[in-house]
Design a protein around this motif. Sequence first.
Motif, PDB file in Angstrom:
ATOM      1  N   THR A  15       0.817  -1.212   0.000  1.00  0.00           N
ATOM      2  CA  THR A  15       0.000   0.000   0.000  1.00  0.00           C
ATOM      3  C   THR A  15       0.852   1.263   0.000  1.00  0.00           C
ATOM      4  O   THR A  15       0.354   2.344  -0.293  1.00  0.00           O
ATOM      5  CB  THR A  15      -0.920   0.040   1.231  1.00  0.00           C
ATOM      6  OG1 THR A  15      -0.132   0.212   2.415  1.00  0.00           O
ATOM      7  CG2 THR A  15      -1.741  -1.229   1.352  1.00  0.00           C
ATOM      8  N   TRP A  36      -6.872   6.984   5.086  1.00  0.00           N
ATOM      9  CA  TRP A  36      -5.911   5.932   5.431  1.00  0.00           C
ATOM     10  C   TRP A  36      -6.564   4.562   5.296  1.00  0.00           C
ATOM     11  O   TRP A  36      -5.979   3.628   4.730  1.00  0.00           O
ATOM     12  CB  TRP A  36      -5.395   6.142   6.856  1.00  0.00           C
ATOM     13  CG  TRP A  36      -4.294   5.207   7.249  1.00  0.00           C
ATOM     14  CD1 TRP A  36      -2.954   5.437   7.183  1.00  0.00           C
ATOM     15  CD2 TRP A  36      -4.440   3.865   7.758  1.00  0.00           C
ATOM     16  NE1 TRP A  36      -2.254   4.331   7.622  1.00  0.00           N
ATOM     17  CE2 TRP A  36      -3.143   3.354   7.969  1.00  0.00           C
ATOM     18  CE3 TRP A  36      -5.540   3.059   8.047  1.00  0.00           C
ATOM     19  CZ2 TRP A  36      -2.915   2.070   8.466  1.00  0.00           C
ATOM     20  CZ3 TRP A  36      -5.324   1.767   8.530  1.00  0.00           C
ATOM     21  CH2 TRP A  36      -4.021   1.287   8.734  1.00  0.00           C
ATOM     22  N   SER A  82      -9.061   3.716   3.469  1.00  0.00           N
ATOM     23  CA  SER A  82      -9.312   3.410   2.063  1.00  0.00           C
ATOM     24  C   SER A  82      -8.062   2.864   1.386  1.00  0.00           C
ATOM     25  O   SER A  82      -8.115   1.887   0.637  1.00  0.00           O
ATOM     26  CB  SER A  82      -9.797   4.667   1.329  1.00  0.00           C
ATOM     27  OG  SER A  82     -11.068   5.073   1.803  1.00  0.00           O
ATOM     28  N   VAL A  83      -6.933   3.509   1.641  1.00  0.00           N
ATOM     29  CA  VAL A  83      -5.677   3.044   1.050  1.00  0.00           C
ATOM     30  C   VAL A  83      -5.338   1.651   1.569  1.00  0.00           C
ATOM     31  O   VAL A  83      -4.969   0.756   0.807  1.00  0.00           O
ATOM     32  CB  VAL A  83      -4.535   4.034   1.346  1.00  0.00           C
ATOM     33  CG1 VAL A  83      -3.198   3.468   0.870  1.00  0.00           C
ATOM     34  CG2 VAL A  83      -4.811   5.372   0.679  1.00  0.00           C
ATOM     35  N   ARG A  84      -5.463   1.452   2.874  1.00  0.00           N
ATOM     36  CA  ARG A  84      -5.171   0.146   3.452  1.00  0.00           C
ATOM     37  C   ARG A  84      -6.106  -0.921   2.902  1.00  0.00           C
ATOM     38  O   ARG A  84      -5.712  -2.083   2.735  1.00  0.00           O
ATOM     39  CB  ARG A  84      -5.295   0.218   4.974  1.00  0.00           C
ATOM     40  CG  ARG A  84      -5.075  -1.102   5.698  1.00  0.00           C
ATOM     41  CD  ARG A  84      -3.717  -1.690   5.421  1.00  0.00           C
ATOM     42  NE  ARG A  84      -2.660  -0.984   6.105  1.00  0.00           N
ATOM     43  CZ  ARG A  84      -1.370  -1.212   5.924  1.00  0.00           C
ATOM     44  NH1 ARG A  84      -0.988  -2.126   5.048  1.00  0.00           N
ATOM     45  NH2 ARG A  84      -0.454  -0.521   6.581  1.00  0.00           N
ATOM     46  N   PRO A 130      -7.178   3.211  -3.114  1.00  0.00           N
ATOM     47  CA  PRO A 130      -6.457   4.481  -3.008  1.00  0.00           C
ATOM     48  C   PRO A 130      -7.159   5.653  -3.678  1.00  0.00           C
ATOM     49  O   PRO A 130      -6.996   6.800  -3.261  1.00  0.00           O
ATOM     50  CB  PRO A 130      -5.115   4.186  -3.680  1.00  0.00           C
ATOM     51  CG  PRO A 130      -5.378   3.013  -4.571  1.00  0.00           C
ATOM     52  CD  PRO A 130      -6.407   2.200  -3.856  1.00  0.00           C
ATOM     53  N   ARG A 155      -5.728  13.321   0.473  1.00  0.00           N
ATOM     54  CA  ARG A 155      -4.268  13.314   0.333  1.00  0.00           C
ATOM     55  C   ARG A 155      -3.786  14.569  -0.388  1.00  0.00           C
ATOM     56  O   ARG A 155      -2.798  15.190   0.019  1.00  0.00           O
ATOM     57  CB  ARG A 155      -3.809  12.067  -0.426  1.00  0.00           C
ATOM     58  CG  ARG A 155      -4.058  10.785   0.297  1.00  0.00           C
ATOM     59  CD  ARG A 155      -3.535   9.588  -0.465  1.00  0.00           C
ATOM     60  NE  ARG A 155      -2.183   9.227  -0.055  1.00  0.00           N
ATOM     61  CZ  ARG A 155      -1.608   8.073  -0.356  1.00  0.00           C
ATOM     62  NH1 ARG A 155      -2.263   7.171  -1.082  1.00  0.00           N
ATOM     63  NH2 ARG A 155      -0.384   7.811   0.056  1.00  0.00           N
ATOM     64  N   LEU A 193       0.309   8.711   5.209  1.00  0.00           N
ATOM     65  CA  LEU A 193      -0.316   9.047   3.930  1.00  0.00           C
ATOM     66  C   LEU A 193       0.540  10.015   3.126  1.00  0.00           C
ATOM     67  O   LEU A 193       0.685   9.876   1.914  1.00  0.00           O
ATOM     68  CB  LEU A 193      -1.692   9.672   4.168  1.00  0.00           C
ATOM     69  CG  LEU A 193      -2.864   8.728   4.408  1.00  0.00           C
ATOM     70  CD1 LEU A 193      -4.087   9.523   4.843  1.00  0.00           C
ATOM     71  CD2 LEU A 193      -3.188   7.919   3.150  1.00  0.00           C
TER      72      LEU A 193
END
Length: 363
Positions: A154, A239, A241-243, A247, A254, A300
Amino acid sequence: MTVARALERIERLDPQVCAFLDVWPERALSREPDPAGALAGVPFAVKGPAGIRAYAARRLIAAGAVPVGSTAVPGPGTYWQTWGLGRHGRTVNPYRADRTPGGSSAGAAVAVATGMAALATGSDGAGSVRIPAAWCGVFGLKTTNGLLPSPDRTGLASAGVLTPTAADARTCLRAVLDPYEEVRPVLPLRARWSPDLGFARTDPEVESVARAAAELLETTGVVRLDRSPLELLDPRDAWQSVRGGRPAAAAGVRAQNDHRLDALFARTDLLLTPATPNRPHGHDGPGDTYSTALTWAFNLSGHPAASVPAGFTDDGCPVGLQLVAARGADVALVEMAVAAQERLPAVRRPTRTPGASAANPGD
């Protein structure tokens, strides 16, 4: 500290604090490091069962450091807001056994705080080095995202190190970074103070301890403080969502936070915040509080960040002061942390480990 001394302390103290998953006494005592190495004979611990394979661990071994064991990380099936699970049981805070040491580099921080290792490797995907460093009264560094190899796909997690002081981390960074370029910051540093990054609900006493540390740095000439508010967007949903492999859902937050942080570091050397919004919580978890509230924004954004011991709350819990610098300024950040720690009061190390009797003190 010698390898033999570290192993003796592990045998004596680890049943109480549960910092290690595994210990390698025969391998450690039989290792003959290059005496010319910068870390020749220095005992260190690696994070988790796969920590010995990490890039940082390999570089430390090449510099002569000796791995003595792997440290506790959260147990299987536990929520991310958690502690560590070692070979002897639940990892405990070396200052208060009823509290967690933080995580996920839980055992690493406890091993360093109790002198069972001179340093420990860690990884930081949301605050996993800085939070346990803050709650165990040691120094913890999260490097710039992508500076060192990481298995995290990620891009949130980066390598880190936990040491008794920032000066100790400087020696580690010299061994790990290639090339290593010396940087000497010019004091006073331009620093911005923020107790909450514009969104966190910080415990008033934690904020007070961290603020007092920042103000001491100002009165001793290390920083020149700008106290104007800093407004970042809460990174929690981004965060997660990215994990979670989405992304694109984090792109707006971001971009806005990156813009604000780029503007900040264009005119500021250092951002200072409490490392956590809360003090170490009990072993049943933090409730509705996100211990990561002040750390994961920089996972992030990718900025290097560190936690320096700042003092204690009235109930004996350590507090960390978070230092954040521009992307790629890892060496400068450590040097700034060294200058800061030289002016801050020395950490009161645990006089005994939790559960130790007066006849068997932890130190």
